[in-house]
Design an enzyme around this catalytic site. Structure first.
Site, PDB file in Angstrom:
ATOM      1  N   GLU B  41      23.351  -2.967  61.738  1.00 55.88           N
ATOM      2  CA  GLU B  41      23.977  -3.077  63.290  1.00 55.88           C
ATOM      3  C   GLU B  41      23.951  -1.813  63.890  1.00 55.88           C
ATOM      4  O   GLU B  41      24.514  -1.056  63.186  1.00 55.88           O
ATOM      5  CB  GLU B  41      24.980  -4.086  63.083  1.00 55.88           C
ATOM      6  CG  GLU B  41      25.644  -4.246  64.450  1.00 55.88           C
ATOM      7  CD  GLU B  41      27.071  -4.960  64.421  1.00 55.88           C
ATOM      8  OE1 GLU B  41      27.681  -5.258  63.393  1.00 55.88           O
ATOM      9  OE2 GLU B  41      27.510  -5.322  65.492  1.00 55.88           O
ATOM     10  N   LYS B 112      24.082 -10.076  70.120  1.00 60.32           N
ATOM     11  CA  LYS B 112      25.090 -10.829  69.336  1.00 60.32           C
ATOM     12  C   LYS B 112      26.028 -11.625  70.526  1.00 60.32           C
ATOM     13  O   LYS B 112      26.319 -11.427  71.481  1.00 60.32           O
ATOM     14  CB  LYS B 112      25.891  -9.626  69.027  1.00 60.32           C
ATOM     15  CG  LYS B 112      27.311  -9.911  68.038  1.00 60.32           C
ATOM     16  CD  LYS B 112      27.628  -8.563  67.527  1.00 60.32           C
ATOM     17  CE  LYS B 112      28.839  -8.758  66.326  1.00 60.32           C
ATOM     18  NZ  LYS B 112      29.394  -7.445  65.833  1.00 60.32           N
ATOM     19  N   TYR B 118      39.335  -7.268  67.545  1.00 55.95           N
ATOM     20  CA  TYR B 118      40.878  -7.165  66.891  1.00 55.95           C
ATOM     21  C   TYR B 118      40.817  -5.995  66.161  1.00 55.95           C
ATOM     22  O   TYR B 118      39.719  -5.411  65.740  1.00 55.95           O
ATOM     23  CB  TYR B 118      40.912  -8.541  66.246  1.00 55.95           C
ATOM     24  CG  TYR B 118      39.920  -8.895  65.287  1.00 55.95           C
ATOM     25  CD1 TYR B 118      39.511  -8.368  63.847  1.00 55.95           C
ATOM     26  CD2 TYR B 118      39.022  -9.596  65.764  1.00 55.95           C
ATOM     27  CE1 TYR B 118      38.593  -8.519  63.297  1.00 55.95           C
ATOM     28  CE2 TYR B 118      37.773 -10.274  64.896  1.00 55.95           C
ATOM     29  CZ  TYR B 118      37.758  -9.430  63.709  1.00 55.95           C
ATOM     30  OH  TYR B 118      36.531  -9.852  62.840  1.00 55.95           O
ATOM     31  N   CYS B 148      26.182  -9.657  62.427  1.00 54.98           N
ATOM     32  CA  CYS B 148      27.402  -9.489  61.756  1.00 54.98           C
ATOM     33  C   CYS B 148      28.319 -10.626  62.032  1.00 54.98           C
ATOM     34  O   CYS B 148      28.073 -11.551  61.595  1.00 54.98           O
ATOM     35  CB  CYS B 148      28.072  -8.076  62.141  1.00 54.98           C
ATOM     36  SG  CYS B 148      29.530  -7.602  61.011  1.00 54.98           S
ATOM     37  N   SER B 182      30.246  -3.787  58.723  1.00 55.77           N
ATOM     38  CA  SER B 182      31.475  -4.260  58.350  1.00 55.77           C
ATOM     39  C   SER B 182      32.150  -3.145  57.645  1.00 55.77           C
ATOM     40  O   SER B 182      31.896  -2.836  56.038  1.00 55.77           O
ATOM     41  CB  SER B 182      31.047  -5.568  57.327  1.00 55.77           C
ATOM     42  OG  SER B 182      31.988  -6.184  56.655  1.00 55.77           O
ATOM     43  N   GLY B 302      54.274  17.793  43.850  1.00 57.77           N
ATOM     44  CA  GLY B 302      54.617  16.411  43.913  1.00 57.77           C
ATOM     45  C   GLY B 302      53.306  15.550  43.633  1.00 57.77           C
ATOM     46  O   GLY B 302      51.829  16.056  43.511  1.00 57.77           O
ATOM     47  N   ASN B 381      63.485  20.726  58.679  1.00 58.74           N
ATOM     48  CA  ASN B 381      61.938  20.747  59.422  1.00 58.74           C
ATOM     49  C   ASN B 381      61.231  22.016  59.517  1.00 58.74           C
ATOM     50  O   ASN B 381      59.861  22.260  59.719  1.00 58.74           O
ATOM     51  CB  ASN B 381      61.923  19.881  60.622  1.00 58.74           C
ATOM     52  CG  ASN B 381      62.077  18.278  60.493  1.00 58.74           C
ATOM     53  OD1 ASN B 381      61.683  17.802  59.553  1.00 58.74           O
ATOM     54  ND2 ASN B 381      62.500  17.681  61.637  1.00 58.74           N
ATOM     55  N   THR B 405      48.474  14.962  53.505  1.00 63.05           N
ATOM     56  CA  THR B 405      48.699  14.323  52.319  1.00 63.05           C
ATOM     57  C   THR B 405      49.905  13.270  52.531  1.00 63.05           C
ATOM     58  O   THR B 405      50.380  12.808  51.331  1.00 63.05           O
ATOM     59  CB  THR B 405      49.156  15.540  51.245  1.00 63.05           C
ATOM     60  OG1 THR B 405      50.462  16.234  51.690  1.00 63.05           O
ATOM     61  CG2 THR B 405      48.422  16.538  51.015  1.00 63.05           C
ATOM     62  N   GLU B 410      55.370   6.699  53.591  1.00 64.89           N
ATOM     63  CA  GLU B 410      56.055   7.628  54.415  1.00 64.89           C
ATOM     64  C   GLU B 410      55.782   7.772  55.801  1.00 64.89           C
ATOM     65  O   GLU B 410      56.558   7.610  56.825  1.00 64.89           O
ATOM     66  CB  GLU B 410      55.812   9.168  53.783  1.00 64.89           C
ATOM     67  CG  GLU B 410      56.116   9.417  52.612  1.00 64.89           C
ATOM     68  CD  GLU B 410      55.592  10.718  51.981  1.00 64.89           C
ATOM     69  OE1 GLU B 410      55.955  11.386  51.283  1.00 64.89           O
ATOM     70  OE2 GLU B 410      54.763  11.313  52.890  1.00 64.89           O
TER      71      GLU B 410
END
Lengths: 549, 549
Positions: B41, B112, B118, B148, B182, B302, B381, B405, B410
């Protein structure tokens, strides 16, 4: 039939405050003898609710509030906008609906048929379009009730294959009511009047039109609700940028009798006046609806931050504006004095924090990596980013929201530092071209010098290296802004713009810069929208795309 | 009829490279004796082109390329996807089309009908849905060609009021071809197979399905193109995450003869294996399609940054990954040694830049403003943002792209510093919950210890104040992730989640945190999408909205 138009400022998702405001208005309208009070599209939840609409509980809350409102509707009827469940098995889960409520219950439901799904609008993401149409009988009148876009399928460029009024007119209504959520752009009021007037004339019906007023994040709704006679003449035009309730008597002969003086402006506001008022409302609602009251910004001595500071002082009160002067080793003396003069003229708060020791700490820390390499954009950006860290630290410590001061011309070509001067909770000028920023400054100075004249007349500079000027890297702003407007607002490609007579290398370079800066704009704050095409939710571009770049 | 399926990696807006790739494939397929080669497509412009589609020149370029492709179609036919002008006066300006090309020219156009609008899809923003349907005759076969979503109007929850195959079947086709775009989500392959199989069975027709492979900014396409017999059995399943061309002979009795061994996997990849492969492709295409080759990231010791570093080393080569250790006064010793061990295991480049002198410079500069106030999130911060300034300075100096990362847990609750650890060009783990990050780490270590075991077993900490642990501020990650999944992916509201048995105060607090962090997520990098509901273009939320907050 006595009709009240309620042009109100709602808050997205705040069912409690929206419902309280609607019920208060119904009570007031009843004491004024109104038969029907008309509220705006989706007023119960605010507009745009966006993906909150995907939560069943959100939809259910709307129904609970509608029931509370219905309980108030004795001896008065109302029309409210509400998202409702689509009970058909096929199609989207929701409808964008209007409830006609009288005698304590919902008497009729009208679903929107034409769902805007362009620019900032995503209505087909949530709603199934209506395919059936019928009028509402009330007090001897037959009302053709439609929702916003339903009246916008123009003859010249029909975006939709249906036209709801062509169906409704078959039932011979004697009045049209349209409830809307039509956001502000500086040229939108006249277009709105023209299209609605055309509907009134074409269907030979009086038309009552109710819009939202107030800002929801980046979208500003300007009000300007309208009443037309059946010849398409404007009978009343409600004020812009403020809440208003007005009353009309619709006679059986379709004549409309105003119950208060009309507020049709003798002279339309010009673009800059509208933008000014829109930005004030945008700033104010962003802060108040977020539960904040104080703004902070970096004041450079240049025109952009000066204009933002003046706007913030007007919107929030100068006592709620903290201007921070953040001189570096490249800041000129006049920058500091210009900034200080502005602070004095506005009466806002200010602090000065020099950044030299900070940028030196960065450069020392990076010395092992950067040794022997020339000063370049890396060091320039360290200055801009150090300022952002300082401003954000003050936000974190004192509860300010940082105002972004980038203008649309800079945002377009990526002339700004990501995580530096592109930071902020909301961008005030991100939809205002540099040439318009100058006009705003002149407008702010219309009665007396608030923005120091020196900030207006000196050549624009980022002051991140010695003797830097914007014009070193960019075309003059009048040329740049004209090219940008063709590309952004008129979706003209380079070839088309060159044909208009602009210099080919300049056009190609500008458009390439715009497309290469997409990754920066992706991470910038929401931008108060004042034009028909703002960066943000209304302009969706691929980042790794390879087109004109 | 010998059919070739071309599962290729296109580049949005790069008409030149897309067309060259399509023409090369046609030439190859012809030498292999194919009668028809099927592309995906909108392959000519890439998917999603987003608002580039609003430029007439963009659409015109597609036609120019289609003509070049047609000129190559002698002794072979092809099906390509292309955006085309809608010549009807009413409706949107474009169609999402398939061209059937043979004998040097376009023989048939299919538009189509079902336009996904959505989650990440905005197709009704650009395209008018088709309302007329007809099959294509070729080499004695009658092909029901769809695009599709046209096959995705499920019986159980029909999102659309029409079903194109119900129309096409009336012409008695003997084969279905579906060209698709897709995107990947870890659970999407099985759903795709089920829905397509259901179509083959329901219409009693063999089905050839061609998908995109490759990433376009945040959207990853996983390939996995499919061939079904008329009983709905999978006859072939093309490889995931790589380009492939395969050949089939469709007999007159609807039997399908493979021209190479089938590649149906003996065992399906589990979620984590799929996510791993998807992220590798996502990183690689983000860099290569942007014209970059080297990544930089901050390595904390970490697990999140360790996993990102390992993924980047696999995607780009360890020699193209620069890991920067940025210890502060709160960094534990083991953090540094864990990070150093990882660098050694991967063989990537590394630098160490201590931030203490920088954070002290900030604190000194802010001393007049902050004097007497306790250490709080402002100082925390400053550390995180100082690291970002250093990393971005290295990007600016050496041409790296910074990898973000942050993980999905989070990002959801806003446990991260805007303009600090939330910076980056692309977010690698922003759609991967913390519990899944652990699983990725185990997968990376499946043969030997690459990620130091200590990074995996120690309690997660941001290390921005003494003895800080994530669990001081957040529920344990297994609880948090379960609640987040219900809220984000299943759109369940607090009441519903509490009914599932979760602790009420915890649920309310988590959801409130999610909604209050909307302003942070607005400014974060694009997130590689690996789940059915990622933050970013597929989840659109108001910032000043007041709902569950």
């Amino acid at each position: 039939m006595k009709i009240a138009l309620a042009q109100l400022n709602y808050h997205v998702g705040n069912f409690e405050s929206n419902t309280a405001k609607i019920i208060d208005t119904i009570k007031t309208a009843r004491t004024q003898g109104a038969d029907l009070v008309v509220f705006a599209e989706l007023c119960i939840c605010g507009y745009p609710s966006r993906d909150f609409l995907e939560f069943q509980e959100y939809i259910a809350l709307g129904e609970v509030c509608a029931a509370q409102i219905a309980a108030e509707c004795t001896n008065i009827a109302c029309i409210i906008g509400i998202p409702t469940e689509n009970f058909n098995a096929e199609g989207k889960d929701l409808n964008n609906s209007a409830y006609f409520i009288a005698d304590g219950k919902v008497q009729a439901v009208v679903n929107k048929a034409l769902l805007p799904n362009y620019d900032v609008f995503d209505e087909y993401r949530y709603f199934e379009p209506s395919t059936s149409f019928s009028c509402i009988d009330f007090k001897g009148h037959k009302i053709a009730l439609t929702i916003c876009e339903d009246l916008w399928n123009t003859i010249e460029n029909p975006l939709y294959v249906t036209r709801p009024m062509d169906e409704l007119i078959k039932e011979k209504p004697d009045v049209m009511i349209n409830i809307a959520a039509s956001p502000f752009a500086y040229n939108h009021d006249e277009e709105r009047i023209a299209i609605l007037s055309d509907n009134a004339r074409r269907y030979n019906l009086p038309l009552f039109y109710v819009n939202h007023v107030g800002a929801q994040t980046e979208l500003i709704f300007d009000g300007g609700s309208l009443v037309f006679d059946n010849q398409g003449n404007v009978v009343d035009e409600l004020p812009y940028f403020k809440e208003t309730i007005t009353y009309y008597d619709l006679k059986d002969n379709a004549e409309i009798e105003l119950q208060q003086p009309a507020t049709i402006p003798a002279m339309r506001q010009n673009d800059i006046e509208q933008i000014y008022d829109g930005l004030i409302l945008g700033i104010r609602d962003y802060f108040y609806k977020s539960g904040f009251k104080s703004a902070i910004l970096g004041l450079s001595g240049g025109i952009d931050s000066a204009v933002v500071c003046a706007l913030a002082a007007d919107a929030l009160g100068p006592e709620n504006v903290m201007a921070v002067l953040l001189p570096s080793r490249f800041s000129s003396d006049h920058s500091l004095t210009d900034a200080e003069d502005l602070v004095k003229n506005l009466g806002c708060k200010s602090e000065t924090v020099a950044i030299r020791s900070i940028t030196e700490a960065f450069e020392t820390a990076l010395h092992p990596q950067f040794e022997g390499l020339p000063f370049n954009i890396a060091e320039e950006n360290i200055q801009s980013r150090s300022r952002a860290v300082l401003l954000m630290a003050m936000c974190n410590k004192f509860g300010y929201i940082l105002l972004n001061t980038s203008n649309k011309s800079e945002a377009a070509v990526g002339y700004g530092t990501l995580y530096g001067d592109m930071c902020g909770g909301i961008s005030v000028l991100g939809d205002v071209y540099k040439t318009q920023v100058y006009q705003l400054a002149e407008y702010i100075n219309r009665d007396k010098e608030i923005i120091p004249i020196n900030s207006i007349i000196k050549p624009p500079s980022a002051e991140l290296r010695p003797d830097q000027k914007d014009s070193d890297s960019l075309p003059e702003y009048d040329i740049l802004d004209s090219i940008l407007k063709e590309y952004l607002e008129n979706r003209m490609s380079s070839t088309g713009i060159i044909k208009l007579g602009y210099d080919e290398p300049v056009v190609r370079r500008v458009i390439r810069l715009v497309n290469l800066a997409e990754h920066k704009r992706y991470q910038t704050p929401p931008i108060l929208r004042v034009s028909p095409k703002a960066f943000g939710m209304g302009r969706r571009m691929p980042i790794v795309g390879k087109y004109l770049s």
